[in-house]
Design a protein around this motif. Structure first.
Motif, PDB file in Angstrom:
ATOM      1  N   MET A  72      43.504  25.799  34.977  1.00 39.03           N
ATOM      2  CA  MET A  72      43.836  27.046  35.655  1.00 39.03           C
ATOM      3  C   MET A  72      42.812  28.094  35.276  1.00 39.03           C
ATOM      4  SD  MET A  72      47.507  28.910  35.862  1.00 39.03           S
ATOM      5  CE  MET A  72      47.609  29.434  34.178  1.00 39.03           C
ATOM      6  N   GLY A  73      42.321  28.826  36.264  1.00 38.44           N
ATOM      7  CA  GLY A  73      41.358  29.895  36.014  1.00 38.44           C
ATOM      8  C   GLY A  73      42.008  31.064  35.309  1.00 38.44           C
ATOM      9  N   GLY A  74      41.184  32.033  34.952  1.00 42.55           N
ATOM     10  CA  GLY A  74      41.681  33.214  34.261  1.00 42.55           C
ATOM     11  C   GLY A  74      42.348  34.181  35.213  1.00 42.55           C
ATOM     12  N   ASP A  75      42.225  35.431  34.927  1.00 42.33           N
ATOM     13  CA  ASP A  75      42.866  36.475  35.725  1.00 42.33           C
ATOM     14  C   ASP A  75      41.983  36.917  36.880  1.00 42.33           C
ATOM     15  OD1 ASP A  75      45.111  36.442  34.180  1.00 42.33           O
ATOM     16  OD2 ASP A  75      44.438  38.034  32.849  1.00 42.33           O
ATOM     17  N   ILE A  76      41.459  35.975  37.638  1.00 46.54           N
ATOM     18  CA  ILE A  76      40.584  36.283  38.766  1.00 46.54           C
ATOM     19  C   ILE A  76      41.398  36.998  39.841  1.00 46.54           C
ATOM     20  CG2 ILE A  76      39.137  35.292  40.584  1.00 46.54           C
ATOM     21  CD1 ILE A  76      38.688  32.924  38.659  1.00 46.54           C
ATOM     22  N   GLY A  77      40.931  38.146  40.252  1.00 55.06           N
ATOM     23  CA  GLY A  77      41.567  38.863  41.340  1.00 55.06           C
ATOM     24  C   GLY A  77      42.882  39.535  40.992  1.00 55.06           C
ATOM     25  N   ARG A  78      43.197  39.621  39.735  1.00 56.27           N
ATOM     26  CA  ARG A  78      44.486  40.181  39.344  1.00 56.27           C
ATOM     27  C   ARG A  78      44.484  41.708  39.326  1.00 56.27           C
ATOM     28  NH1 ARG A  78      49.079  37.541  38.635  1.00 56.27           N
ATOM     29  NH2 ARG A  78      49.480  38.691  36.772  1.00 56.27           N
ATOM     30  N   VAL A  79      43.356  42.314  38.991  1.00 54.84           N
ATOM     31  CA  VAL A  79      43.302  43.761  38.863  1.00 54.84           C
ATOM     32  C   VAL A  79      42.357  44.327  39.903  1.00 54.84           C
ATOM     33  CG1 VAL A  79      42.733  45.668  37.327  1.00 54.84           C
ATOM     34  CG2 VAL A  79      43.772  43.612  36.397  1.00 54.84           C
ATOM     35  N   ILE A  80      42.861  45.260  40.684  1.00 52.14           N
ATOM     36  CA  ILE A  80      42.020  45.956  41.651  1.00 52.14           C
ATOM     37  C   ILE A  80      41.726  47.323  41.066  1.00 52.14           C
ATOM     38  CG2 ILE A  80      41.882  46.920  43.971  1.00 52.14           C
ATOM     39  CD1 ILE A  80      43.846  44.763  44.856  1.00 52.14           C
ATOM     40  N   PRO A  81      40.448  47.671  40.915  1.00 54.84           N
ATOM     41  CA  PRO A  81      40.109  48.973  40.336  1.00 54.84           C
ATOM     42  C   PRO A  81      40.734  50.122  41.132  1.00 54.84           C
ATOM     43  CG  PRO A  81      38.157  47.591  40.496  1.00 54.84           C
ATOM     44  CD  PRO A  81      39.265  46.886  41.229  1.00 54.84           C
ATOM     45  N   ALA A  82      41.148  51.170  40.421  1.00 54.27           N
ATOM     46  CA  ALA A  82      41.823  52.312  41.047  1.00 54.27           C
ATOM     47  C   ALA A  82      40.963  52.941  42.143  1.00 54.27           C
ATOM     48  CB  ALA A  82      42.184  53.349  39.984  1.00 54.27           C
TER      49      ALA A  82
END
Length: 73
Positions: A3-13
């Motif tokens: 399983m990959g990491g936190d790819i695409g989990r956080v969208i910059p403000a």
């Protein structure tokens, strides 16, 4: 495949502000992302993937894409 990491989990403000400025009423993808964020987590799927091996897309990302395609059409 692991399983990959936190790819695409956080969208910059700043990206969120720019997207809403460009689309004041939002888009189906924005609506889905805002309302379904946090419904599924990486830990929900961790047992499906070994810890080593080639990294794959997160099941959360794949589920979101599948759901978006079904809703949008």
């Amino acid at each position: 495949m692991s399983m990959g990491g936190d790819i695409g989990r956080v969208i910059p403000a700043e990206t969120v502000r720019a997207a809403w400025a460009a689309n004041p009423s939002g888009t189906p993808a924005m609506w889905i992302r805002d309302r379904l964020a946090g419904v599924f987590g990486e830990k929900d799927f961790a047992g499906w993937f070994p810890a080593d091996g080639r990294r794959g897309l997160s099941p959360v990302v794949l589920a979101s894409i599948f759901h978006d395609l079904r809703v949008v059409g």
